[in-house]
Design an enzyme around this catalytic site. Sequence first.
Site, short mmCIF file in Angstrom:
data_model
loop_
_atom_site.label_atom_id
_atom_site.label_comp_id
_atom_site.label_asym_id
_atom_site.label_seq_id
_atom_site.Cartn_x
_atom_site.Cartn_y
_atom_site.Cartn_z
N TYR A 118 -3.51 5.31 -0.29
CA TYR A 118 -2.61 4.18 -0.61
C TYR A 118 -3.22 2.87 -0.12
O TYR A 118 -3.28 1.88 -0.85
CB TYR A 118 -1.26 4.44 0.05
N SER B 157 0.12 -4.37 -0.77
CA SER B 157 0.91 -3.92 0.38
C SER B 157 0.24 -4.40 1.67
O SER B 157 -0.99 -4.53 1.73
CB SER B 157 0.98 -2.39 0.41
N SER C 124 12.40 0.33 -13.01
CA SER C 124 13.58 1.20 -13.08
C SER C 124 14.31 1.22 -11.74
O SER C 124 15.43 1.74 -11.67
CB SER C 124 13.16 2.61 -13.47
N ARG C 125 13.67 0.73 -10.69
CA ARG C 125 14.34 0.71 -9.37
C ARG C 125 13.55 -0.19 -8.41
O ARG C 125 12.52 -0.75 -8.77
CB ARG C 125 14.48 2.11 -8.80
N GLY D 119 7.28 -0.42 -13.45
CA GLY D 119 8.08 0.19 -12.40
C GLY D 119 9.35 -0.59 -12.11
O GLY D 119 9.71 -0.77 -10.95
N LYS E 25 -4.44 -0.28 -2.45
CA LYS E 25 -3.82 -1.60 -2.32
C LYS E 25 -4.84 -2.66 -1.91
O LYS E 25 -4.77 -3.81 -2.36
CB LYS E 25 -2.66 -1.55 -1.33
N ALA F 51 -6.34 2.20 0.53
CA ALA F 51 -7.56 1.88 -0.23
C ALA F 51 -7.19 1.30 -1.59
O ALA F 51 -7.78 0.31 -2.05
CB ALA F 51 -8.41 3.14 -0.40
#
Length: 251
Positions: A157, A144, A16-17, A14, A161, A159
């Site tokens: 999300y 996170s 690309s940004r 990931g 992380k 769960a």
Amino acid sequence: MGGALAGRVVLVTGSSRGIGAEVAAKAAAEGAAVAVHYHRSLEGAQATLARVRAARAEGEAFAADLGDGTQASGLVERVIERFGRVDGLVNNAGQTQVGPFLALGPEEWDAVLRTDLTAAYHTCRAALPSMVEQGSGSIVNIASRLGQVGIAETAAYSAAKAGLIGLTRSLAREFGPLGVRVNAVAPGFTVTEMTADLADTEEGRRRLRDMPLGRFGRADEVADAVIFLLSDASALFLGQTLNPNAGGYMP
Ligand code: NAP
């Protein structure tokens, strides 16, 4: 800049940004050859690659949908084939999910878990044999703050992380004796495309109130924590979760 990663090959998923792009650029500035990974943003990957090459580092871009296990492990295999080794693996790619739990259908749940957790299972399994063989390596999983505090309406999300943090600790214990360090970084609210829509909403302002520093993080600030964990400066760090979160969670 420095040479903290000189001679190493680092794969940043990931990149690309957002946070991944900053990690890739900083890894290159520290002397690493960088495998830039993207899913849909070819243009973004090319921009990151240009930053890598501007730092006079070697780099190449690789496409893969990490929601697909075969593509996830294949990505690592392609990087090893191209560069001959992988010393650093940053499991950064991820997708967000916001919405009431009762509206969260099984398909969305599965898609978030596949991208945000299971992808790391596949990439770690593909990278670890060669790291073990060379007796060194550093894996950094981007978790996170939400995986630590679990705020409302982010169940899949949060769960995923939280799962990444558990994966990190277990792998650190299993592979530490073999020379491979595994750690996590759990950013707080960081300004990227992922959060752009949220920053100026009531929810964004609520999250900001949780941050004693009084501002959101920047992707390059999060990337500094990742570079530290990739480098020998963190030689004693195993199974840790670093928290560049502006004070949003204090374990
Ligand atoms: P971002 O700007 O939305 O970028 C997400 C990256 O993940 C992109 O490079 C995207 O690739 C890639 N990606 C998404 N789905 C993918 C898939 N199915 N297969 C392969 N790649 C995929 O995100 P970010 O804000 O930089 O976040 C990076 C990481 O930090 C994520 O794991 C995120 O959960 C975590 N994080 C972010 C924050 C924050 O506030 N921003 C806070 C805590 C944790 P393409 O663009 O090429 O499709």
